[in-house]
Design a protein around this motif. Structure first.
Motif: not given
Length: 84
Positions: A18-19, A21-23, A25-26, A34, A49, A53
């Motif tokens: 999850v971390a 994927c979030v990083a 996408i950001h 980030p 990124g 992903i």
């Protein structure tokens, strides 16, 4: 005992996915990564990124070749762009 250890390791793996994927996408959407540590080291945030992903989505499925491509894209993200 071993059941709790298995659940803890599974939850840790899910948190890492999850971390990532979030990083990822950001980085892809905003063009920057980030965090302070990554910001100084990643030179190509969109490529990094995309690799994050790809790695996060294919690692749990066991697709080795896609994971290697994701790791390669993340490594390319660290290489500075050539200025001409």
């Amino acid at each position: 005992m071993f059941g709790m250890l298995f659940i803890a390791m599974l939850l840790l793996a899910i948190a890492i996915v999850v971390a990532l994927c979030v990083a990822g996408i950001h980085a892809v959407l905003l063009g920057r990564v980030p965090g302070r540590w990554l910001r100084f080291r990643v030179q190509r945030p969109r490529v990094w990124g995309a690799g994050a992903i790809l790695l996060a989505l294919t690692w749990p499925l066991g697709s080795l070749y896609a994971c290697v491509v994701g790791i390669g894209l993340m490594a390319i993200g660290y290489v500075p762009e050539e200025k001409s």
